[in-house]
Every structure is written in C-alpha cells, then in structure tokens.
Design an enzyme around this catalytic site. Structure first.
Site, PDB file in Angstrom:
ATOM      1  CD  GLU A 259       0.073  -1.248   3.216  1.00 26.35           C
ATOM      2  OE1 GLU A 259       0.261  -1.306   4.449  1.00 26.35           O
ATOM      3  OE2 GLU A 259       0.110  -2.256   2.482  1.00 26.35           O
ATOM      4  CG  ASN A 260       4.663   1.113  -1.622  1.00 30.55           C
ATOM      5  OD1 ASN A 260       5.297   0.779  -0.646  1.00 30.55           O
ATOM      6  ND2 ASN A 260       4.558   0.345  -2.708  1.00 30.55           N
ATOM      7  CG  HIS A 292      -6.343  -5.323   1.540  1.00 32.95           C
ATOM      8  ND1 HIS A 292      -6.747  -6.187   2.532  1.00 32.95           N
ATOM      9  CD2 HIS A 292      -5.105  -4.903   1.911  1.00 32.95           C
ATOM     10  CE1 HIS A 292      -5.805  -6.283   3.442  1.00 32.95           C
ATOM     11  NE2 HIS A 292      -4.785  -5.507   3.088  1.00 32.95           N
ATOM     12  CD  GLU A 293      -2.593  -3.681  -0.701  1.00 31.09           C
ATOM     13  OE1 GLU A 293      -1.929  -2.849  -0.052  1.00 31.09           O
ATOM     14  OE2 GLU A 293      -2.718  -4.866  -0.357  1.00 31.09           O
ATOM     15  CG  HIS A 296      -3.495  -0.807   3.674  1.00 29.27           C
ATOM     16  ND1 HIS A 296      -3.485  -0.932   5.041  1.00 29.27           N
ATOM     17  CD2 HIS A 296      -3.324  -2.067   3.187  1.00 29.27           C
ATOM     18  CE1 HIS A 296      -3.309  -2.199   5.356  1.00 29.27           C
ATOM     19  NE2 HIS A 296      -3.215  -2.912   4.259  1.00 29.27           N
ATOM     20  CD  GLU A 315      -1.959  -5.250   6.482  1.00 29.77           C
ATOM     21  OE1 GLU A 315      -2.874  -5.440   5.674  1.00 29.77           O
ATOM     22  OE2 GLU A 315      -0.896  -4.683   6.166  1.00 29.77           O
TER      23      GLU A 315
END
Length: 828
Positions: A259-260, A292-293, A296, A315
C-alpha cells in the site's frame, strides 16, 4: 541517547540506480529535531556501504566519525559536539539492487524476447534501511523529497507526481518529485524502468503502470481502483490527500500487494485482467486486493500504528473494508459469504492452536507479517470488526471510524485510540469487549444446554489439543429461536463471565446460537434433540446459508478436537443432500478434503464413499459447464470440487475433465472458470507428454493468472517419476516468486504426500534460500500432512533445527502442532 529524543522532520534522498550492474549510489540529507542535547545519533541501515557522514555546523558540513553494526542493522554517528534542536545530516553511500524482493530490488521481465529489469522498492516492515539510512520505525514520520538520475528512456515513479525532469546531456535525466506529506518510511516508494501507463483523470489522477505491452490488461483493475477510491472517501469522511494514485504491476513480488502511499504495487495476477483467461474468481480477487490496498491509504497511511504491535489497525480494517467495497459495487457476488469461508474460517482454524497470540501482537519491533501472524492480524482482526459492527450497528460503527481518522490524521495511533473513538459514538461497553478480543490469544467455545425455558451457557477457550487455560471473553450472543407456530425471534445477550442464563420462554421448540455466524466463537450443543431439530431445518432449508455453514463447521472442529467422530460428522451431513448454496457446500468440500488427506485406509474410504456421490450430485445440479450469467460463487465452487470428485473416484467427472483437457492441449478454448481444475485432472492422469505441454505453456504464457494455474496443476501428478520431475523443475526453472506454489500443491496431493518429506530433507539448503514468507509456506505445507506416519522423526528434526536456527520458527511450531492434531485425528 534516548531514541525518543530524536525525531526526523524531512529526508532529501538522491538516488542513481544502475540497472546494468545492479548497483545504486545514494545520498540522504536528514533534517531532524533533537528534543534534548545529544552527542550521537543512531540510524537504521542494512547492506549499504556508507562512504561518509557529515553534519551541518553553521554554514558548512563537518565530517562525523561513524561505525556500522550489521547485526543490529544500525549505524552510530558521533557528533563533533553536543547538539540540540534542528540537526542536519548528510550521508553518502552505495547499495546493491538485490534480487531478494525486499528493499531496493530488481524485477525481471521479457520484452520482445529480451530479458530486462526494473528497479522497485518494498519496505514493509523494516526494509527502507536497505535503500537509505533512516529512522525505520512507523512512529518516526517525516516528509520526503525524492530525486533520481536514470537513463533517459526509462520512467520513474514515486509516491508523488513528478515536479521536474531535466536532461543531463549524457543519456540520463534528473527526475524530481513533489514533496510527500508526513509519512512513515515503510510507505515510501521509488522505481525506475520501462513502465507504460494508462490514466483515469479526475480530481485525483488514477493511473495503472505495467511492463511494456501490458497496459491493455490493466483497465479492469484501474476502473475498480477509481471505484474503491470513491467508496473510501464516502465511507471515511476524509478526502484522499494526494494528487495521484498509481497502481503498479510488478512480476517479481513476494507478497500480494503493498500500500505505498500513492504508489501501490501488485503482483501482476492481482491487477492485470486477461479476457478469456482470468476467471471470475480471479476477477474478484483483483477487486478485493485493489480495494484492500486503497483502504490502506487511510488505515495505515493517513493514520499509522504507533508501533508494529498495532499493525492490526492497518490490516484488519483493510481486509474488512476491502470486502466491503467489493460487496458495495457487486452485491450479486455474495462477498460476505466468501468472507466467512475465506477469512473467518481461516482465522478460527489458525487461532484454535496453542501456538497463537493476540491480535495486538506482543513484541513491537519484532512483529512481521508471515504465515504465523497473517491469519491473526488480517483474518481474525477483520472478523472481529464484522462482529463488533453487528453489535454496535452500522451507523455507530461508521461514525466511530470517521472520528478515529479525524483525530489521528497524519499521526500515529494505538488500539485504545480506536475503541475510544467507538465509545465516543456508542453507549455500549466497547472498550471492555474489544480488549477481551484484541489483547488475549484464542477464542471461546460456547457450550449451551436447555433447562426448561432457560438456556444455560458456559464459555472456555477452544483449542484442538487439550488445554487448561483460564480465560474469559465478553461475548455478544444472538440466539435465533423457533416456535411451534412457525414463527421465529431473536434474543441478544452479553456473556461476560464463565456462565450465563437467558430465558427463551416456554414455546420454543429449537434454537440456533450465533445467529448468521456473526460472532467469532464455536458452539457446542449439549442437547442432542436440539441439534437433530436444527439438522431437520437444514434439510428443509429453513435456516440461512450462514447458519447451515456454521452448524457443520463447528461440528467438524469438534471432530478435529476429538470431541466428535468422523462418523458423527458424516451422519450430520445427511441433512445437506439437497444443499445448493455456495457457503455450506464450499465448507463441506473443504472439511471432507481435509479428512481425506489426514485419514487412511477404511476411514479415508469412508470419506471418499460419502464425498463421491455428494459432489457428483452437486455437479449434476450446477452443471459441469459454467453458465454465461451464473453467480460467481457457483463458478468458484465448481472449480474447487471437480478435482476432489476425481480423487474420490468419480469416473463421470474424470471423463468430462479429460475430454476438456484434451481440448485444452489442442489449443481449443475452454471456460476460464474451470481451467484450473481441468488442468489438475489432466496432470493427475498425465505422463511426460502432459508435463512437456505444461512446461511449454508456462514458458509462453503472458498471463500470471494462467501461470499460477499451471503451477498448481503441476503439483497434481500421480506417478512418482513425474512428481520427482516436478520437484526438480520447481527448484530449477520456476521463478523465485512462485516456487512455493507447486510445492504447496504437492502437499495437498495424496499421491505426492508420501514423497515430500524425504525431498524436503534432501533439498533443505535450496529451500532455505526462498523468500522468508515463501519458505514458511513450504514448512506449513510439508509438516502437518507429509509428516503423518513419521511424527517422531519430523518432530525430532525440527526441534534440533530450531535449536540451531531461528528461521521460520513460528511457522515450524504451529505446523508441528497441526501435525499432532492430524495425527490424533488419524489414530482416534
């Protein structure tokens, strides 16, 4: 020096990657604040050659002595005098663009037949130190200025958009990026290579970046990326704070995605969609991982855990809302049923071991995401969020999340920050409940018995092996009650001690505890007549699919713990002969297959004798061929059970699958939703000719989704010589990112299982070179099933191994416990 006295304010990082020699030169300028006077500064560094270090004194920089401690991954800088307030360091160094899929590393790809490389980063949890000296801890947030000198034909990507590109006249260019917001080191990203882009313009620019020639497959993931961004902004009450968001497909990648902030990286199969190749299950997985990412970007990036032990705040929320975003846009996919099977069941299985730990994992600095921790941090944490949302109600849950994000944006938070936010908007005892679920390991089994018009509850920790734990949870319980006149009702209580009682009235004829499986606990009915009545309701399909799944699943858990027999389980499954819903069927299929792998001789035949007609009946009902408009869950179920049916001895299913496989070998199209299972059956009945076909297809396929299917199928051969050929091929020819896939497949193939332990021993040195996460997956596959019949040998080997090495210790310990559980079940 106390580390808390030093806080980074800004990093200015200059990098010059060399993709021919796989080296990079770097210089990092760090502006930091010393709260109290200091004489030395300790930074994290790993596998960097530090050339010099200087500190600003007045208008110039002065050299500083330093020494590196490789074991502690630290460099200690001695200042020329005691200093306080703002301190500026300048450090020059060189590093290796490694092939470890960690730090600043290289990923290989082919373009027009030529092998080429890109350089990218993967820093979570603690690998930023491999690319630049830093305070490599999530609490040490700072601003980052990034610039790179790269070949002029390459593209550069970082967290923020490019602010300036300047040709240098020597075939290279200087690329500068806009300054980042305040963020943690593990979220930084920079990469250079022949990236190609497609864009979705808007208030926030969303782009997909791929290797040359692959952008045509990125539209599906890009479109859902935009939808996920909109979903998050609407649900979290805070706008995405960066001007762009990149979704970057990378071939060599150890995890699923990362997830940068503003530059999310993915395995190719989790972003790229190939028409006529990517299955409906693959489409769902792309959407879920993309969502999901992007979740984040708020949970983890905007608000970051103050210590790694609070990693669940990243998470668990990303997992839960990743499913939530997919469910919002695709309610027809029955995502929450898949959540129960894929997330909650996995967590219950993992957390029923003695070798487990709380969601808030002790250890802080040493917590890593691995085979041992992931099912707790991701799966259990997300399941507890689903549980607490049901208890709080949707509106209060959402308001609590918005409050949490607003109060902690651009800062760090702990577990208490979250539940205090929930209590701001709810009058329920959220802190007491959450602490009991987050801060202690394991989960309870609730035993229930009827006494007239009352239900008597007791709770204790559930484990597959006997235990003497003295633990209590605050357990919200909803009981569905059924009356003689056909009506139903629900009663909710909070079991806050070892025992509890509720009054259900005198007209209730049966009751189901844990309505719709909202709670994270097992149930045991000490009232046989009630369980029989619930079975009757299952057969008449009077219970929701979640409850039909939960009843058989809790019973199978009791089989594994020795509190019920396989005969009890198979007898109860007689209530499911007319079942046609995904969730109960996928649960039954998984439990039957586990029993088939673990049991032997007469007991294994008993499972096969039940499983063969059961699955044949299901396939006769849903059809061998996927329908154009059928539900996703039906397609997913079919692809899971075809191979099982053949293993159980179904000639009809085998004949169908082999006909399809023959078509596949002739390059005829078959539906992508059954390709994996057809390949598995083809391998099971195959010889060298089939192996050669798989190898050729693997080498020529552009699709990572297709390559993953091939690797799963390679693990399914029946003959020993072909199993040995697969073992050799895996270590010699399969890319490092995927070597674990055929090994895991072989450990779930009853024909290969007897040949795996000796192979593992003989190839241990090679296997230990895998990425740590992948080596753990090999361990977790080999020990629990391939160690059966050799329990003493396997246990003695790994006890000696753990005395000598720390590698994969958590995975080894949990796998040895699973071996003991399976052994007890086999010998019951």
């Amino acid at each position: 020096m106390i580390v808390g006295n030093l806080n980074p304010i800004k990093y200015k990082i200059h990098l010059e990657p060399d993709l021919k020699n796989f080296r990079f030169a770097g210089s990092t300028e760090i502006l930091l604040d010393a709260v109290r006077p200091v004489t030395e500064i300790i930074l994290n560094t790993l596998e960097l050659a530090i050339w010099n270090c200087r500190v600003r004194v007045g208008d110039s920089f002065v050299d500083c002595p330093f020494y590196v401690n490789p074991g502690k991954e630290e460099m200690t800088i001695s200042l020329p005098k005691e200093m306080a307030g703002n301190i500026t360091l300048m450090i020059d160094y060189v590093g290796h663009i490694n092939d470890k899929m960690a730090g600043f590393y290289r990923s290989q790809y082919k373009s027009e037949g030529e092998v080429k490389y890109i350089a990218v980063t993967q820093f979570e949890e603690s690998d930023a130190r491999r690319a630049f000296p830093c305070f490599d801890h999530p609490e040490k947030k700072a601003i980052f200025d990034i610039e790179m000198i790269i070949d002029e034909n390459l593209a550069a990507i970082s967290n923020q958009p490019i602010s300036e590109e300047q040709p240098l006249g020597d075939g290279r260019k200087l690329v500068k990026f806009q300054q980042t917001p305040k963020m943690s080191t593990y979220l930084l990203f920079f990469g250079a290579g022949e990236f190609e882009f497609i864009e979705d313009p808007g208030e926030v620019l969303v782009r997909a970046a791929t290797m040359p020639g692959m952008t045509e497959y990125a539209g599906f993931g890009l479109e859902f990326g935009r939808k996920s961004l909109d979903f998050c902004e609407d649900n979290f009450g805070t706008k995405y704070p960066l001007p762009k968001l990149d979704l970057i497909a990378i071939q060599d990648f150890a995890f699923g995605a990362m997830e940068n902030w503003g530059a999310i990286t993915f395995r190719e199969n989790l972003l790229l969609h190939f028409p006529e190749i990517t299955s409906r299950a693959g489409e769902e997985r792309i959407c879920e991982v993309v969502a999901h990412e992007i979740v984040h970007q708020w949970f983890g990036n905007l608000v970051t855990p103050s210590d790694w032990k609070y990693l669940w705040l990243n998470e668990s929320f990303a997992t839960y809302f990743g499913y939530g975003a997919v469910a919002y846009y695709h309610p027809e996919w029955d995502i929450w049923e898949q959540f129960l099977n894929g997330q909650t069941d996995t967590a219950l299985e993992r957390d029923a071991l003695h070798e487990t730990f709380p969601i808030e994992i002790p250890g802080g600095e040493h917590v890593v995401i691995n085979t041992s921790t992931a099912p707790i941090i991701y799966n259990k944490g997300a399941s507890i969020l689903r549980y607490i949302k049901e208890y709080m109600g949707d509106d209060s849950f959402k308001e609590g999340l918005k409050y949490y994000l607003k109060m902690n944006e651009y800062a760090c938070a702990s577990s208490s920050s979250m539940w205090e936010s929930f209590e701001e908007v709810s009058d329920k005892p959220i802190t007491r409940i959450m602490k009991s679920w987050i801060e202690q390991p394991g989960f309870p089994i609730v035993e229930v018995k009827r006494d007239g018009h009352k239900l008597l509850f007791t709770q204790k920790r559930f484990t597959y092996l006997p235990n003497q734990y003295d633990q209590e949870w605050f357990i919200p319980i909803t009981v569905r009650v059924f009356y003689g006149n056909g009506e139903t009702g629900s009663i909710t209580t909070l079991l806050d001690s070892n025992q509890g009682v509720i009054d259900i009235g005198r007209h209730v004829i049966s009751y189901k505890v844990n309505d719709r499986q909202a709670g994270f606990f097992r149930v045991r009915y000490n009232d046989e007549s009630n369980l029989q009545e619930l079975g009757n309701r299952v057969s008449r399909r009077e219970l929701p699919s979640e409850d039909r799944w939960g009843l058989q699943n809790d019973l199978y858990a009791l089989v594994k713990s020795g509190d019920a027999s396989i005969d009890d389980y198979l007898s109860f499954l007689s209530n499911y002969t007319q079942e046609d819903d995904f969730l109960p069927l996928i649960g039954i299929a998984g439990n039957l297959f586990h029993a088939y792998l673990v049991l032997e001789n007469v007991q294994r035949e008993k499972v096969a004798s039940f499983g063969k007609p059961f699955i044949e009946s299901v396939l006769a009902h849903i059809g061998y061929e996927p329908g154009a408009n059928e539900k996703h869950t039906r397609s997913i179920l079919r692809d899971q059970i075809i191979f099982h049916a053949v293993l159980y001895g179904s000639k009809d299913v085998e004949d169908m699958a082999l006909r399809k496989f023959t078509s596949l070998m002739r390059n005829e199209n078959i539906h992508p939703d059954i390709v994996k299972s057809i390949m598995q059956v083809g391998a099971l009945n195959g010889n060298d000719k089939e192996f050669d076909w798989f190898e050729t297809r693997f080498n020529t396929s552009e699709s990572e989704h297709d390559r993953m299917n091939i690797l799963v199928a390679l693990g399914c051969f029946r003959e020993k010589k072909l199993i040995q050929r697969v073992q050799q091929y895996t270590l010699g020819r399969v890319p490092g990112r995927n070597k674990f896939v055929p090994i895991a497949s072989m450990t779930a193939n009853p024909n290969a299982v007897p040949h795996m332990w000796d192979w593992f021993r003989s190839q241990l040195n090679a296997l230990e070179q895998f990425h740590p996460l992948h080596y753990e997956r090999v361990i977790a596959g080999i020990i629990p099933v391939c160690g059966l019949g050799r329990e003493d040998e396997v246990t003695a080997f790994f006890k000696d191994y753990m005395r000598k090495k720390s590698k994969a210790r958590d995975a080894i310990k949990l796998s040895l416990e699973k071996l003991e559980i399976n052994s007890r079940m086999r010998n019951a």
